[in-house]
Design a protein around this motif. Sequence first.
Motif, PDB file in Angstrom:
ATOM      1  N   TRP A  80     -12.608 136.142  -4.101  1.00 54.75           N
ATOM      2  CA  TRP A  80     -11.919 135.412  -3.023  1.00 54.75           C
ATOM      3  C   TRP A  80     -11.535 134.027  -3.514  1.00 54.75           C
ATOM      4  O   TRP A  80     -10.406 133.573  -3.351  1.00 54.75           O
ATOM      5  N   THR A  81     -12.462 133.353  -4.121  1.00 52.22           N
ATOM      6  CA  THR A  81     -12.182 132.045  -4.689  1.00 52.22           C
ATOM      7  C   THR A  81     -11.208 132.145  -5.849  1.00 52.22           C
ATOM      8  O   THR A  81     -10.206 131.426  -5.912  1.00 52.22           O
ATOM      9  N   PHE A  82     -11.504 133.051  -6.775  1.00 48.53           N
ATOM     10  CA  PHE A  82     -10.734 133.116  -8.012  1.00 48.53           C
ATOM     11  C   PHE A  82      -9.263 133.419  -7.743  1.00 48.53           C
ATOM     12  O   PHE A  82      -8.363 132.742  -8.255  1.00 48.53           O
ATOM     13  N   TYR A  83      -8.985 134.437  -6.924  1.00 49.45           N
ATOM     14  CA  TYR A  83      -7.603 134.845  -6.711  1.00 49.45           C
ATOM     15  C   TYR A  83      -6.830 133.843  -5.854  1.00 49.45           C
ATOM     16  O   TYR A  83      -5.635 133.630  -6.058  1.00 49.45           O
ATOM     17  N   THR A  84      -7.485 133.242  -4.886  1.00 51.16           N
ATOM     18  CA  THR A  84      -6.794 132.274  -4.046  1.00 51.16           C
ATOM     19  C   THR A  84      -6.386 131.060  -4.872  1.00 51.16           C
ATOM     20  O   THR A  84      -5.267 130.563  -4.763  1.00 51.16           O
ATOM     21  N   LEU A  85      -7.291 130.591  -5.712  1.00 53.68           N
ATOM     22  CA  LEU A  85      -6.940 129.475  -6.597  1.00 53.68           C
ATOM     23  C   LEU A  85      -5.876 129.895  -7.605  1.00 53.68           C
ATOM     24  O   LEU A  85      -4.939 129.138  -7.888  1.00 53.68           O
ATOM     25  N   LEU A  86      -6.003 131.087  -8.146  1.00 53.77           N
ATOM     26  CA  LEU A  86      -5.083 131.548  -9.173  1.00 53.77           C
ATOM     27  C   LEU A  86      -3.642 131.568  -8.669  1.00 53.77           C
ATOM     28  O   LEU A  86      -2.714 131.187  -9.384  1.00 53.77           O
ATOM     29  N   THR A  87      -3.455 131.985  -7.417  1.00 50.88           N
ATOM     30  CA  THR A  87      -2.100 132.106  -6.879  1.00 50.88           C
ATOM     31  C   THR A  87      -1.601 130.830  -6.217  1.00 50.88           C
ATOM     32  O   THR A  87      -0.397 130.559  -6.223  1.00 50.88           O
ATOM     33  N   LEU A  88      -2.486 130.023  -5.661  1.00 55.37           N
ATOM     34  CA  LEU A  88      -2.033 128.870  -4.874  1.00 55.37           C
ATOM     35  C   LEU A  88      -2.285 127.511  -5.509  1.00 55.37           C
ATOM     36  O   LEU A  88      -1.802 126.503  -5.002  1.00 55.37           O
ATOM     37  N   LEU A  89      -3.023 127.462  -6.616  1.00 59.06           N
ATOM     38  CA  LEU A  89      -3.304 126.167  -7.230  1.00 59.06           C
ATOM     39  C   LEU A  89      -2.034 125.433  -7.655  1.00 59.06           C
ATOM     40  O   LEU A  89      -1.911 124.221  -7.420  1.00 59.06           O
ATOM     41  N   PRO A  90      -1.036 126.105  -8.277  1.00 56.84           N
ATOM     42  CA  PRO A  90       0.194 125.383  -8.602  1.00 56.84           C
ATOM     43  C   PRO A  90       0.904 124.811  -7.374  1.00 56.84           C
ATOM     44  O   PRO A  90       1.468 123.713  -7.416  1.00 56.84           O
ATOM     45  N   THR A  91       0.872 125.560  -6.267  1.00 55.31           N
ATOM     46  CA  THR A  91       1.483 125.057  -5.031  1.00 55.31           C
ATOM     47  C   THR A  91       0.721 123.846  -4.509  1.00 55.31           C
ATOM     48  O   THR A  91       1.313 122.853  -4.050  1.00 55.31           O
ATOM     49  N   TYR A  92      -0.599 123.889  -4.587  1.00 54.95           N
ATOM     50  CA  TYR A  92      -1.426 122.746  -4.179  1.00 54.95           C
ATOM     51  C   TYR A  92      -1.097 121.514  -5.020  1.00 54.95           C
ATOM     52  O   TYR A  92      -0.982 120.399  -4.508  1.00 54.95           O
ATOM     53  N   MET A  93      -0.932 121.720  -6.311  1.00 56.39           N
ATOM     54  CA  MET A  93      -0.611 120.603  -7.198  1.00 56.39           C
ATOM     55  C   MET A  93       0.737 119.979  -6.849  1.00 56.39           C
ATOM     56  O   MET A  93       0.918 118.763  -6.947  1.00 56.39           O
ATOM     57  N   LYS A  94       1.686 120.817  -6.431  1.00 55.83           N
ATOM     58  CA  LYS A  94       3.015 120.288  -6.109  1.00 55.83           C
ATOM     59  C   LYS A  94       3.082 119.702  -4.705  1.00 55.83           C
ATOM     60  O   LYS A  94       3.507 118.568  -4.510  1.00 55.83           O
ATOM     61  N   GLU A  95       2.642 120.469  -3.703  1.00 56.19           N
ATOM     62  CA  GLU A  95       2.866 120.075  -2.320  1.00 56.19           C
ATOM     63  C   GLU A  95       1.879 119.042  -1.819  1.00 56.19           C
ATOM     64  O   GLU A  95       2.193 118.275  -0.904  1.00 56.19           O
ATOM     65  N   VAL A  96       0.685 118.991  -2.396  1.00 54.40           N
ATOM     66  CA  VAL A  96      -0.322 118.038  -1.942  1.00 54.40           C
ATOM     67  C   VAL A  96      -0.436 116.862  -2.903  1.00 54.40           C
ATOM     68  O   VAL A  96      -0.230 115.716  -2.537  1.00 54.40           O
ATOM     69  N   LEU A  97      -0.753 117.182  -4.153  1.00 54.46           N
ATOM     70  CA  LEU A  97      -0.955 116.110  -5.123  1.00 54.46           C
ATOM     71  C   LEU A  97       0.353 115.616  -5.721  1.00 54.46           C
ATOM     72  O   LEU A  97       0.366 114.604  -6.421  1.00 54.46           O
TER      73      LEU A  97
END
Length: 468
Positions: free
Chosen positions: A303-320
């Motif tokens: 649950w952790t691994f796949y959610t980060l794997l798919t959404l981490l780039p979006t988090y880096m762009k849209e949040v950070l």
Amino acid sequence: MKSPVSDLAPSDGEEGSDRTPLLQRAPRAETAPVCCSARYNLAFLSFFGFFVLYSLRVNLSVALVDMVDSNTTAKDNRTSYECAEHSAPIKVLHNQTGKKYRWDAETQGWILGSFFYGYIITQIPGGYVASRSGGKLLLGFGIFATAIFTLFTPLAADFGVGALVALRALEGLGEGVTYPAMHAMWSSWAPPLERSKLLSISYAGAQLGTVVSLPLSGVICYYMNWTYVFYFFGIVGIIWFILWICLVSDTPETHKTITPYEKEYILSSLKNQLSSQKSVPWIPMLKSLPLWAIVIAHFSYNWTFYTLLTLLPTYMKEVLRFNIQENGFLSAVPYLGCWLCMILSGQAADNLRARWNFSTLWVRRVFSLIGMIGPAIFLVAAGFIGCDYSLAVAFLTISTTLGGFCSSGFSINHLDIAPSYAGILLGITNTFATIPGMIGPIIARSLTPESPAGSVKPGLKLELQSPS
């Protein structure tokens, strides 16, 4: 833990004795040399196979950031800019020749999750076929098919969301057989006291593939355009397939260049481990409590691994608010830590068992606990740090790094409890563990509609990922 098959040698967790059969009953065979050995050649070739596998899987996570019209994202993300812009001015202009698509956050979630709808279907069949006919061709053609489908990703995107979702599901079908096939191969190749080392090397390729493909995809998107991401990794996958077919064998007995000494070492170490039973004991498997313990651990970790794997780039762009080039590099940092942890924990686990005489059961439990509780603590903490860029990257990196301990914990426990059926057992546990990949990104995006990656309320998204 009792073996799910009664005629197997007692395994690690039986009361009164939790050593492997090799340690328990047979004099320890002298280890065959590591250098240039067939079993370590298999480990390194499979390492590069899983490198390619995850490169093909995660490149869309970065490319999607560049495929989507930023105006569409801005409408859906009214709070995403509460973190200040901080990227340094870029001297080289971002190549904007790639076609843009007006996909909202929910559509992006479906695109990213569609891979797992195919992936879940071939897990158990892949394990069954590999146990019957070997894993070499199954794993090879699984990655080859995924590479071919990847080459058609730009064309599918032009046809529309439906075509892209269908193509990603087909890629999932190809990749779904790979882990069960590899586990089935290791049941014939990995001496019990080298399992942690060999499997951690083999599967660490997935982490390094993520480390390389995320920043490389960002660079390709920045200086060329997103279509070349899929062309590049698709061609790499085809090259690997040719090497795999030419250099690998299903078992030590069929390997052309293995030394007689190494072959004897492997076969003698496994002679009390493998079952001669031809039929698959499905009912005893499904009644096995150790198997369901692995299912729960596998589901929670993924649950952790796949959610980060798919959404981490979006988090880096849209949040950070990192640009596409920075995004790829920073999204890869956590997986570099995980890769190092997997390699080192594999060495440590086998040393604890062979040199310090710790039981296999104890090692698997402790490494699983560290790999589950540690990431959960830092992932929850990351949800409360707001726009502190350095701390966000640090917490995510520590969280993902500690998850690497699981590679020597529950991840290879299938081989401890029933090595003859390890591919099937992994197919069963990975079927359940694929569900988070299907629903995790969709749930995360649905619960943060005004802030796809969590924004100033990142605790919502990140806490959702914290069961492991």
